[in-house]
Scaffold this motif. Structure first.
Motif, PDB file in Angstrom:
ATOM      1  N   VAL A 165       0.630  -1.322   0.178  1.00 60.68           N
ATOM      2  CA  VAL A 165      -0.072  -0.088  -0.062  1.00 60.68           C
ATOM      3  C   VAL A 165       0.849   1.381  -0.032  1.00 60.68           C
ATOM      4  CG1 VAL A 165      -1.629   1.248   1.464  1.00 60.68           C
ATOM      5  CG2 VAL A 165      -1.969  -1.303   1.014  1.00 60.68           C
ATOM      6  N   VAL A 166       1.751   1.450   0.757  1.00 56.01           N
ATOM      7  CA  VAL A 166       2.756   2.650   0.744  1.00 56.01           C
ATOM      8  C   VAL A 166       3.886   2.595  -0.516  1.00 56.01           C
ATOM      9  CG1 VAL A 166       4.553   1.831   2.290  1.00 56.01           C
ATOM     10  CG2 VAL A 166       4.122   3.976   2.519  1.00 56.01           C
ATOM     11  N   GLU A 167       4.026   1.603  -0.680  1.00 57.31           N
ATOM     12  CA  GLU A 167       4.778   1.407  -1.992  1.00 57.31           C
ATOM     13  C   GLU A 167       3.999   1.925  -3.405  1.00 57.31           C
ATOM     14  OE1 GLU A 167       8.025   0.865  -2.195  1.00 57.31           O
ATOM     15  OE2 GLU A 167       8.395  -0.126  -0.313  1.00 57.31           O
ATOM     16  N   LYS A 168       2.837   1.990  -3.295  1.00 59.23           N
ATOM     17  CA  LYS A 168       1.935   2.303  -4.367  1.00 59.23           C
ATOM     18  C   LYS A 168       1.968   4.003  -4.177  1.00 59.23           C
ATOM     19  CE  LYS A 168      -0.968   2.038  -7.749  1.00 59.23           C
ATOM     20  NZ  LYS A 168      -0.430   1.735  -9.057  1.00 59.23           N
ATOM     21  N   ALA A 169       1.888   4.266  -2.957  1.00 63.36           N
ATOM     22  CA  ALA A 169       1.560   5.772  -2.521  1.00 63.36           C
ATOM     23  C   ALA A 169       3.120   6.221  -2.867  1.00 63.36           C
ATOM     24  CB  ALA A 169       1.335   5.995  -1.238  1.00 63.36           C
TER      25      ALA A 169
END
Length: 199
Positions: A165-169
Motif C-alpha cells: 500500500v505504501v509502495e503504491k503511494a
C-alpha cells in the motif's frame, strides 16, 4: 509519466473530455512507449493480505533526486509517506533528513494529516526504527510508538509486497508530484503540492 498526471495537466489547459476517452486516445495513437518491466509483472500471482479498518499504517521513506539547491538537503529530498493499509489513503511530509528526530517529527506530521493513528505501524528494516539484521525494535523508537499508543511491526526480509500500500503511494508521489516540482520552488510550496495530491 503516468497518464493520470498528463490528464491532470491537459484538464488545466482546457480539455473537457473524460479520463477513459483520453487514455483510449493515448493507446490508439501509441503515444506511450513500451514498458518491459510492466509487461513482465502482468499475470503474476499475488497474495491478498487482509487489512481491517484502523489496524495498520505503513510508513516508508522516499528519496527524491535533485531537489532545488536552496533547500540545502543534499542530493536527495526526503519524503516520509504514511498509508492506511485498509483504504490506501496516504499523506506525506518532507523532512530535512532521515535521522531519528526527523523521523519522529515526520511521523507526527503524517498522523496529524491522516487525522490520527492506527493500532499498528509497519516499517521496513530502517535503522532508525529497528536493528536491521534482527528486526528488533530500538528502545528509543519503542518509546515513541508507546507514546502514540501504537504497536510496531517490521517487515520480514525480502517481503516488499507486505508494504504494498505504501509502495503504491510512494510511486504516486514520485511520478505524479515530484516530476512536476519546478526549480526554485520553496519547501513550503512543495509540501502544499504533495498535500494537494494526497487529498
Amino acid at each position: 509519466m503516468w497518464a493520470s498526471t498528463l490528464f491532470d495537466e491537459v484538464v488545466e489547459l482546457g480539455y473537457a473530455g473524460g479520463y477513459s476517452t483520453f487514455t483510449r486516445a493515448l493507446r490508439r495513437y501509441k503515444a506511450r512507449p513500451h514498458c518491459e518491466p510492466c509487461r513482465a509483472s502482468s499475470g503474476r500471482d499475488v497474495a491478498i493480505i487482509a487489512h481491517p479498518p484502523g489496524e495498520e499504517i505503513q510508513f516508508d521513506w522516499v528519496e527524491l533526486p535533485d531537489p532545488p539547491a536552496e533547500w540545502g538537503v543534499g542530493a536527495n529530498a526526503h519524503l516520509l509517506v504514511g498509508a492506511l493499509a485498509h483504504s490506501g489513503r496516504w499523506r506525506a511530509v518532507l523532512a530535512e533528513a532521515e535521522t531519528f528526530p526527523h523521523l519522529v517529527q515526520a511521523i507526527d506530521a503524517v498522523l496529524r494529516r491522516l487525522g490520527g493513528t492506527t493500532r499498528r505501524w509497519r516499517f521496513d528494516r530502517m535503522a532508525t526504527v529497528c536493528h536491521p539484521p534482527t528486526g528488533r525494535i530500538l528502545p528509543a523508537f519503542a518509546a515513541v510508538a508507546k507514546y502514540y499508543g501504537a504497536g510496531v511491526d517490521i517487515c520480514p526480509p525480502r517481503r516488499g509486497n507486505r508494504k504494498g500500500v505504501v509502495e503504491k503511494a510512494n510511486h504516486s508521489a514520485a511520478q505524479r508530484w515530484w516530476r512536476t516540482v519546478p526549480d526554485g520552488i520553496s519547501i513550503e510550496a512543495s509540501q502544499n503540492g504533495v498535500d494537494k495530491l494526497a487529498v
